[in-house]
Scaffold this motif. Structure first.
Motif, PDB file in Angstrom:
ATOM      1  N   UNK A 180       0.817  -1.219   0.000  1.00 42.90           N
ATOM      2  CA  UNK A 180       0.000   0.000   0.000  1.00 42.90           C
ATOM      3  C   UNK A 180       0.853   1.274   0.000  1.00 42.90           C
ATOM      4  N   UNK A 181       1.917   1.256  -0.781  1.00 39.91           N
ATOM      5  CA  UNK A 181       2.758   2.434  -0.888  1.00 39.91           C
ATOM      6  C   UNK A 181       2.748   2.948  -2.313  1.00 39.91           C
ATOM      7  N   UNK A 182       2.793   4.261  -2.505  1.00 35.75           N
ATOM      8  CA  UNK A 182       2.752   4.831  -3.861  1.00 35.75           C
ATOM      9  C   UNK A 182       3.879   4.298  -4.735  1.00 35.75           C
ATOM     10  N   UNK A 183       3.529   3.868  -5.943  1.00 33.82           N
ATOM     11  CA  UNK A 183       4.540   3.408  -6.876  1.00 33.82           C
ATOM     12  C   UNK A 183       5.087   2.036  -6.604  1.00 33.82           C
ATOM     13  N   UNK A 184       4.513   1.308  -5.637  1.00 33.37           N
ATOM     14  CA  UNK A 184       5.001  -0.031  -5.313  1.00 33.37           C
ATOM     15  C   UNK A 184       3.858  -1.031  -5.471  1.00 33.37           C
ATOM     16  N   UNK A 185       4.144  -2.128  -6.114  1.00 36.18           N
ATOM     17  CA  UNK A 185       3.123  -3.136  -6.375  1.00 36.18           C
ATOM     18  C   UNK A 185       3.497  -4.454  -5.729  1.00 36.18           C
ATOM     19  N   UNK A 186       2.556  -5.404  -5.785  1.00 36.21           N
ATOM     20  CA  UNK A 186       2.829  -6.734  -5.252  1.00 36.21           C
ATOM     21  C   UNK A 186       3.957  -7.406  -6.023  1.00 36.21           C
ATOM     22  N   UNK A 187       4.054  -7.142  -7.319  1.00 38.36           N
ATOM     23  CA  UNK A 187       5.123  -7.752  -8.102  1.00 38.36           C
ATOM     24  C   UNK A 187       6.486  -7.176  -7.749  1.00 38.36           C
ATOM     25  N   UNK A 188       6.534  -5.946  -7.281  1.00 32.91           N
ATOM     26  CA  UNK A 188       7.802  -5.408  -6.787  1.00 32.91           C
ATOM     27  C   UNK A 188       8.278  -6.196  -5.574  1.00 32.91           C
ATOM     28  N   UNK A 189       7.342  -6.520  -4.672  1.00 31.21           N
ATOM     29  CA  UNK A 189       7.688  -7.316  -3.493  1.00 31.21           C
ATOM     30  C   UNK A 189       8.092  -8.730  -3.900  1.00 31.21           C
ATOM     31  N   UNK A 190       7.362  -9.326  -4.838  1.00 33.83           N
ATOM     32  CA  UNK A 190       7.694 -10.677  -5.301  1.00 33.83           C
ATOM     33  C   UNK A 190       9.057 -10.708  -5.980  1.00 33.83           C
ATOM     34  N   UNK A 191       9.357  -9.684  -6.782  1.00 37.10           N
ATOM     35  CA  UNK A 191      10.660  -9.615  -7.443  1.00 37.10           C
ATOM     36  C   UNK A 191      11.784  -9.496  -6.421  1.00 37.10           C
ATOM     37  N   UNK A 270      -1.927   4.153   8.095  1.00 43.62           N
ATOM     38  CA  UNK A 270      -1.792   4.001   9.547  1.00 43.62           C
ATOM     39  C   UNK A 270      -1.207   2.641   9.895  1.00 43.62           C
ATOM     40  N   UNK A 271      -1.620   1.599   9.165  1.00 47.81           N
ATOM     41  CA  UNK A 271      -1.097   0.262   9.418  1.00 47.81           C
ATOM     42  C   UNK A 271       0.398   0.199   9.125  1.00 47.81           C
ATOM     43  N   UNK A 272       0.838   0.856   8.062  1.00 51.97           N
ATOM     44  CA  UNK A 272       2.265   0.879   7.737  1.00 51.97           C
ATOM     45  C   UNK A 272       3.066   1.661   8.770  1.00 51.97           C
ATOM     46  N   UNK A 273       2.495   2.765   9.259  1.00 48.95           N
ATOM     47  CA  UNK A 273       3.186   3.543  10.299  1.00 48.95           C
ATOM     48  C   UNK A 273       3.366   2.690  11.551  1.00 48.95           C
ATOM     49  N   UNK A 299       8.193  -7.295   3.249  1.00 47.85           N
ATOM     50  CA  UNK A 299       6.903  -7.192   3.961  1.00 47.85           C
ATOM     51  C   UNK A 299       5.856  -6.551   3.067  1.00 47.85           C
ATOM     52  N   UNK A 300       4.684  -7.190   3.048  1.00 49.62           N
ATOM     53  CA  UNK A 300       3.506  -6.610   2.412  1.00 49.62           C
ATOM     54  C   UNK A 300       2.422  -6.541   3.488  1.00 49.62           C
ATOM     55  N   UNK A 301       2.211  -5.340   4.028  1.00 48.57           N
ATOM     56  CA  UNK A 301       1.241  -5.150   5.121  1.00 48.57           C
ATOM     57  C   UNK A 301       1.631  -6.063   6.285  1.00 48.57           C
ATOM     58  N   UNK A 302       0.713  -6.934   6.722  1.00 44.72           N
ATOM     59  CA  UNK A 302       0.979  -7.792   7.871  1.00 44.72           C
ATOM     60  C   UNK A 302       1.543  -9.145   7.471  1.00 44.72           C
ATOM     61  N   UNK A 303       1.791  -9.364   6.197  1.00 45.34           N
ATOM     62  CA  UNK A 303       2.322 -10.627   5.692  1.00 45.34           C
ATOM     63  C   UNK A 303       3.770 -10.396   5.281  1.00 45.34           C
ATOM     64  N   UNK A 304       4.712 -11.107   5.904  1.00 45.94           N
ATOM     65  CA  UNK A 304       6.111 -10.864   5.568  1.00 45.94           C
ATOM     66  C   UNK A 304       6.915 -12.160   5.584  1.00 45.94           C
ATOM     67  N   UNK A 305       7.976 -12.144   4.767  1.00 50.09           N
ATOM     68  CA  UNK A 305       8.884 -13.275   4.629  1.00 50.09           C
ATOM     69  C   UNK A 305      10.275 -12.833   5.067  1.00 50.09           C
ATOM     70  N   UNK A 306      10.921 -13.645   5.908  1.00 48.64           N
ATOM     71  CA  UNK A 306      12.279 -13.356   6.365  1.00 48.64           C
ATOM     72  C   UNK A 306      13.160 -14.547   6.002  1.00 48.64           C
ATOM     73  N   UNK A 307      14.248 -14.285   5.297  1.00 46.44           N
ATOM     74  CA  UNK A 307      15.194 -15.336   4.922  1.00 46.44           C
ATOM     75  C   UNK A 307      16.458 -15.257   5.747  1.00 46.44           C
ATOM     76  N   UNK A 308      17.005 -16.426   6.114  1.00 48.18           N
ATOM     77  CA  UNK A 308      18.180 -16.489   6.988  1.00 48.18           C
ATOM     78  C   UNK A 308      19.227 -17.414   6.382  1.00 48.18           C
TER      79      UNK A 308
END
Length: 497
Positions: A180-191, A270-273, A299-308
């Motif tokens: 939910x940020x300007x200029x950012x899409x779900x595919x940006x997160x997937x990429x 507000x959720x992102x803040x 992270x996309x909203x409340x769903x996030x992936x962390x790699x270690x």
């Protein structure tokens, strides 16, 4: 316009944030490219002083970027009549009305008079937020997701305020935050995720989801977080009005002591803040000071992936994460949060241990799988989540039942738009078989709907196949490989390689 604020009451902030540069740069791992709406792009907008409203917000953006500890005391005057008008013109004209029952068309009959009245009420403090109308929409897993539909005037003011606040927070938010940020899409997160898994030392993946996030946000903490940057009393009072407005369900009003309604225009910001202070800054610090190996996060909203890189890091992070979220009235969903072995070496390691193939994880509608190329190199496969495809096919089937008596060209045009829209999201490399399967199932549903137009109908498969060639787009990959697009958007500045 602002004054300096001490650090004593602020959350722990990493010593160096990726956004501190003069222009937005790639995030330290996941990457961040220049996006639409950034400082160099301006669209003129009339104001009473004949000055560009975009230029006015540009000064706010520059000040926010220059001083990360400053508080802004004069922002309310940016919620201008022109900005409210732009918000109205940018709204979805077919959106469902809120509790007031006012539609876009009705409000637009006397648009200038209504906007003048709304702006005057805002200026003299007479504006009152109305409760959101509670509705429920089905989720892919069969459950119901509660949404709050705000009244039209609340949407207008929220859009205006969100635009002003974004000028500040877009300079603060970290590069691995995409939702939910300007200029950012779900595919940006997937990429970003796919590129990090390919090029960084990722051997373990934490698939995390916060339970009922939008409904669990603590109002007290949220206001404290906002006050770290916003000291304009009128903006703060507006936000508190929306938080306390409550919801209307079946004609009854209910107070909301916590949470922010999903569906409200201001809620994503507000959720992102909230997660910026509760999660992002802490994660940035943790991986810089406590991790012994590589750590990546998307992270996309409340769903996030962390790699270690190391399992010990992953287990320690998960333990610390639960404690951190509990402090802010949040908790990880026990069924949707998993730590799995995943990455370039996972298949070989698990084969040696004789424990089977690497597990998979789901993110933004795709199942992520450890695969191989024809030459045996590691390749991240992304397939459409089965539940997502099944849910979409159920929608198509139900709608075809309602449209089966329409002329075939009308049915064909509608199905064409559905399949094209589906492919625009899911047509990523390695997903061609899922696309073919979806198209085949749509054709079958269409065939059955045509057969039920009449008891004497004898629509053959040969005719349906001709219709599908005429109306339905073929299954083909529409998106480039993730790291190719990622490099283009970050202009090669990301050190992922």
């Amino acid at each position: 316009m602002m004054h300096d604020q001490g650090q004593s009451d602020r959350p722990v902030v990493p010593a160096k944030l990726p956004n501190n540069a003069g222009k937005p740069v790639a995030e330290a791992v996941e990457g961040r490219g220049l996006t639409k709406g950034n400082p160099n792009q301006q669209n003129a907008c009339r104001t009473l002083c004949r000055e560009s409203a975009t230029s006015a917000l540009e000064r706010v953006r520059q000040a926010a970027r220059k001083d990360k500890t400053a508080k802004f005391t004069a922002l309310f005057h940016h919620v201008t009549l022109d900005r409210l008008r732009d918000a109205f013109l940018g709204m979805n004209r077919k959106a469902a009305p809120g509790a007031d029952g006012v539609t876009w068309e009705q409000y637009g009959v006397n648009l200038e008079g209504n906007l003048q009245d709304l702006h005057q009420r805002l200026q003299r403090g007479a504006y009152r937020a109305q409760p959101s109308r509670r509705v429920y929409i089905p989720k892919a897993d069969g459950r119901q997701r509660p949404l709050g539909i705000a009244s039209l005037e609340d949407k207008l003011v929220q859009r205006g305020v969100a635009e002003v606040l974004n000028a500040i927070y877009e300079t603060d938010f970290l590069g691995f935050s995409y939702g939910f940020r300007p200029g950012r899409s779900q595919h940006d997160a997937l990429d970003a995720l796919a590129t990090a898994i390919k090029w960084k030392k990722v051997n373990w993946v934490l698939d995390a989801d916060i339970r009922g996030y939008f409904d669990a946000i603590c109002h007290e903490w949220l206001v404290k977080f906002i006050e770290h940057r916003i000291a304009d009393g009128r903006i703060l009072r507006l936000i508190q009005k929306w938080l306390k407005a409550g919801v209307m369900e079946d004609g009854a009003w209910a107070e909301c002591e916590e949470g922010t309604p999903q569906g409200a225009t201001i809620s994503p910001l507000l959720a992102n803040v909230y997660l910026h202070y509760a999660l992002d800054l802490w994660t940035q610090q943790w991986r810089g000071k406590q991790a012994n190996g590589d750590v990546v996060i998307v992270r996309w909203a409340d769903d996030f992936i962390v790699g270690f890189e190391h399992r010990k890091d992953a287990e320690q992070f998960l333990t610390n994460l639960r404690e951190r979220l509990r402090k802010f009235s949040l908790e990880l969903h026990p069924d949707k949060t998993r730590l799995i072995e995943f990455g370039r070496h996972a298949a070989k390691t698990r084969q040696t241990q004789q424990v089977g193939k690497p597990e998979t994880f789901k993110f933004l509608g795709f199942t992520h799988i450890c695969g191989k190329t024809r030459k045996g190199w590691f390749l991240l496969h992304r397939h459409t989540m089965r539940k997502r495809m099944q849910a979409k096919l159920r929608e198509v089937k139900a709608e075809l039942q309602q449209r089966r008596h329409q002329p075939i060209p009308e049915q064909g045009k509608w199905l064409q738009s559905v399949v094209r829209g589906y492919f625009q999201y899911y047509a990523v490399p390695t997903n061609i078989e899922s696309l073919k399967s979806f198209r085949t199932q749509v054709i079958r549903h269409w065939h059955r709907a045509l057969q039920r137009r009449s008891q004497r109908d004898r629509t053959s498969w040969e005719r349906v196949n001709r219709l599908s060639v005429r109306w339905l787009p073929p299954a083909k990959i529409l998106h480039p490989w993730p790291d190719d697009r990622f490099d283009v958007k970050t202009r090669g500045r990301s050190p992922v390689r």
